[in-house]
Design a protein around this motif. Sequence first.
Motif, PDB file in Angstrom:
ATOM      1  N   VAL A 170       0.859  -1.186   0.000  1.00 62.95           N
ATOM      2  CA  VAL A 170       0.000   0.000   0.000  1.00 62.95           C
ATOM      3  C   VAL A 170       0.893   1.234   0.000  1.00 62.95           C
ATOM      4  N   CYS A 171       0.700   2.103  -0.979  1.00 60.24           N
ATOM      5  CA  CYS A 171       1.561   3.267  -1.164  1.00 60.24           C
ATOM      6  C   CYS A 171       0.701   4.519  -1.281  1.00 60.24           C
ATOM      7  N   GLN A 172       1.029   5.532  -0.499  1.00 56.96           N
ATOM      8  CA  GLN A 172       0.339   6.813  -0.613  1.00 56.96           C
ATOM      9  C   GLN A 172       0.905   7.590  -1.796  1.00 56.96           C
ATOM     10  N   LEU A 173       0.034   8.091  -2.660  1.00 56.66           N
ATOM     11  CA  LEU A 173       0.477   8.676  -3.923  1.00 56.66           C
ATOM     12  C   LEU A 173       0.927  10.129  -3.816  1.00 56.66           C
ATOM     13  N   ARG A 174       0.293  10.929  -2.974  1.00 55.42           N
ATOM     14  CA  ARG A 174       0.617  12.356  -2.933  1.00 55.42           C
ATOM     15  C   ARG A 174       0.962  12.789  -1.513  1.00 55.42           C
ATOM     16  N   PRO A 175       2.149  12.423  -1.051  1.00 52.07           N
ATOM     17  CA  PRO A 175       2.525  12.761   0.327  1.00 52.07           C
ATOM     18  C   PRO A 175       2.624  14.270   0.529  1.00 52.07           C
ATOM     19  N   GLU A 176       2.229  14.723   1.689  1.00 54.59           N
ATOM     20  CA  GLU A 176       2.375  16.124   2.061  1.00 54.59           C
ATOM     21  C   GLU A 176       3.648  16.358   2.873  1.00 54.59           C
ATOM     22  N   SER A 177       4.232  15.299   3.407  1.00 58.60           N
ATOM     23  CA  SER A 177       5.494  15.427   4.143  1.00 58.60           C
ATOM     24  C   SER A 177       6.599  15.843   3.179  1.00 58.60           C
ATOM     25  N   ARG A 178       7.514  16.671   3.664  1.00 57.41           N
ATOM     26  CA  ARG A 178       8.635  17.139   2.854  1.00 57.41           C
ATOM     27  C   ARG A 178       9.942  16.941   3.613  1.00 57.41           C
ATOM     28  N   GLY A 179      10.969  16.535   2.872  1.00 58.21           N
ATOM     29  CA  GLY A 179      12.269  16.308   3.475  1.00 58.21           C
ATOM     30  C   GLY A 179      13.348  17.138   2.819  1.00 58.21           C
ATOM     31  N   THR A 180      14.609  16.789   3.119  1.00 53.28           N
ATOM     32  CA  THR A 180      15.738  17.542   2.597  1.00 53.28           C
ATOM     33  C   THR A 180      16.904  16.622   2.260  1.00 53.28           C
ATOM     34  N   ILE A 181      17.717  17.077   1.319  1.00 50.16           N
ATOM     35  CA  ILE A 181      19.039  16.521   1.050  1.00 50.16           C
ATOM     36  C   ILE A 181      20.041  17.614   1.440  1.00 50.16           C
ATOM     37  N   THR A 182      20.946  17.299   2.351  1.00 49.43           N
ATOM     38  CA  THR A 182      21.966  18.265   2.744  1.00 49.43           C
ATOM     39  C   THR A 182      23.333  17.601   2.669  1.00 49.43           C
ATOM     40  N   LEU A 183      24.367  18.416   2.644  1.00 45.27           N
ATOM     41  CA  LEU A 183      25.727  17.896   2.553  1.00 45.27           C
ATOM     42  C   LEU A 183      26.195  17.364   3.902  1.00 45.27           C
ATOM     43  N   LEU A 228      23.260  13.770   3.390  1.00 47.73           N
ATOM     44  CA  LEU A 228      22.342  13.412   4.467  1.00 47.73           C
ATOM     45  C   LEU A 228      20.908  13.478   3.945  1.00 47.73           C
ATOM     46  N   ILE A 229      20.176  12.398   4.121  1.00 47.07           N
ATOM     47  CA  ILE A 229      18.804  12.286   3.627  1.00 47.07           C
ATOM     48  C   ILE A 229      17.840  12.315   4.805  1.00 47.07           C
ATOM     49  N   HIS A 230      17.000  13.333   4.840  1.00 47.64           N
ATOM     50  CA  HIS A 230      15.929  13.420   5.837  1.00 47.64           C
ATOM     51  C   HIS A 230      14.605  13.336   5.064  1.00 47.64           C
ATOM     52  N   ALA A 231      14.016  12.161   5.002  1.00 40.18           N
ATOM     53  CA  ALA A 231      12.772  11.982   4.248  1.00 40.18           C
ATOM     54  C   ALA A 231      11.566  12.562   4.989  1.00 40.18           C
ATOM     55  N   ASN A 232      11.608  12.534   6.325  1.00 43.38           N
ATOM     56  CA  ASN A 232      10.510  13.063   7.157  1.00 43.38           C
ATOM     57  C   ASN A 232       9.179  12.380   6.862  1.00 43.38           C
ATOM     58  N   TYR A 233       9.236  11.069   6.694  1.00 41.85           N
ATOM     59  CA  TYR A 233       8.012  10.305   6.445  1.00 41.85           C
ATOM     60  C   TYR A 233       6.983  10.514   7.563  1.00 41.85           C
ATOM     61  N   LEU A 234       5.712  10.575   7.169  1.00 44.96           N
ATOM     62  CA  LEU A 234       4.567  10.595   8.081  1.00 44.96           C
ATOM     63  C   LEU A 234       4.554  11.801   9.015  1.00 44.96           C
ATOM     64  N   THR A 235       5.238  12.872   8.653  1.00 44.03           N
ATOM     65  CA  THR A 235       5.172  14.067   9.491  1.00 44.03           C
ATOM     66  C   THR A 235       3.877  14.850   9.269  1.00 44.03           C
ATOM     67  N   ALA A 236       3.206  14.595   8.165  1.00 41.96           N
ATOM     68  CA  ALA A 236       1.926  15.251   7.876  1.00 41.96           C
ATOM     69  C   ALA A 236       0.770  14.335   8.277  1.00 41.96           C
TER      70      ALA A 236
END
Length: 529
Positions: free
Chosen positions: A380-393, A403-411
Amino acid sequence: MQADTDFIVIGAGSAGCAVAGRLAEIPGATVTLLEAGGRDNNPWLHIPVGYAKTMYHPTISWNFMTEPEPELHGRRIPWPRGRVLGGTSAINGLVYLRGQVEDFEHWRQMDCRGWGFEDVLPFFRQAEDNERGADAIHGAGGPLAVSDLRDSNPISAAFIEAAVEIGLPRTRDFNGIVQEGAGWYQTTTRNGRRCSSFTAYLRPARPNVRVETGAQTRRLLIEDGRCVGVEYNQGGQVKQLRARREVVLSGGAIHSPQILMLSGIGDAEQLRAHGIPVLRHAPGVGRNLQDHFQARLLFRATQKVTLNDVLASPFGKFKAGLEYILKRTGPLTYAAATSGLFAKVLPQSATPDVQFHFIPFSAEKMSDGLHKFPGFTMSVCQLRPESRGTITLASGRVEDAPLIHANYLTAQTDRDCMVAGLQLGRRLAATNALRPWIAEEFLPGPAAASDEDLLEFCRQHGNTIYHPSGTCRMGEDDGAVVNSQLKVHGIEGLRVADASIMPTVLSGNTNAGSIMIGEKCAAMIKTAA
């Protein structure tokens, strides 16, 4: 050491190969394609089910990891990405999906001029060699093979019937004008073999395209506000290559922002913290990270008709291998899903908000191998996530993974959608069509009864479904990285073409969309020439 070429394309992945292949059609033009990984010589790269062998391979995959995810109990989530000619299109699950018509209309409304559905449709069509033939929305004769499954499975068929039983529509084409419904997936295969983007666009080799493998880009060469070339590591040497016309960055949603930042294009404060001279303050680089999150319902099957059973014995493996060699059919042609479903589970959704990948095998982790009992999976995959993450050095060195911060399920919407999607999966499992095939729900199991239990299951077991995007967002506002022509704001001679430019992630698997972006980028360069 310096050499000259007309165009440099960085990254031989889904979009990069499409860009390089199409630019090679310009009369007299020379193209150099830089790929950090190696040649696609491993035979498992060309057998559809081989993704199980290559996705976490120590040299074929980058094997990134997210930083600890706060909403997933601090778990770090593996992010495999292709490190080989073809990029992730060489190790992915082969499902061919474009997304919804409404996705592209939304891009257009976000001031991405020329990216509405009618604008991108010609590039999807010209990429396709669909075995069903050409029609108003599909193409034939293009480089990318798109095929129907060569081997179905009775439980996969029962899943489709289960969806119809509860009132969901049946569909023949998930890439039609309307995405909603249950049906069979098409795959990027030809005659039972994977068709990666490299296979599609650059095999056989083209005389005016030079492919450099083992070439990891260190930084872009920028002089007087114009990108004039690339500096890269290869064979223990630092080399430079200059472009007479343009440089196209197609490193994907992780490497494209990393390379921009290492080149001095990014958030000024972050760049200075790593000792990188600031060429252009561009705070949007590495932001707007989106990915599709999945949670998988695992079932024990009542009959031995799953891939678990085929591969449980030496004879089963031999039989499957022989069938593949002789006929190019059988279990070795399985993609990461056979049948699927797009449905609406939230009351505010006008179009499907969840996607199901139905898989006639089961495993808690692909790296651990299949279960020893008959089993199958509903992802089961959510198609339009509202959570936002970052790629930083992590540092100013290209050798250090960002560094990958996906921030899954924050919304909250993301949490609600995943729970509702799992509930829909259980409704499907309870139908007359599917219930006879089920011995028990193995995970999360009957103890996970409430909404809170299902959300906790997502936190403990949920994972990526491998669609990172959005980190070099297209747009005209101050936070955008590229404009509608995919040109990097404030830098001449440089474009980005890959999933990183997506303002919002597409509603489905992202490989086809990335290839379309490569096609459209090359066409814009040709028009400007």
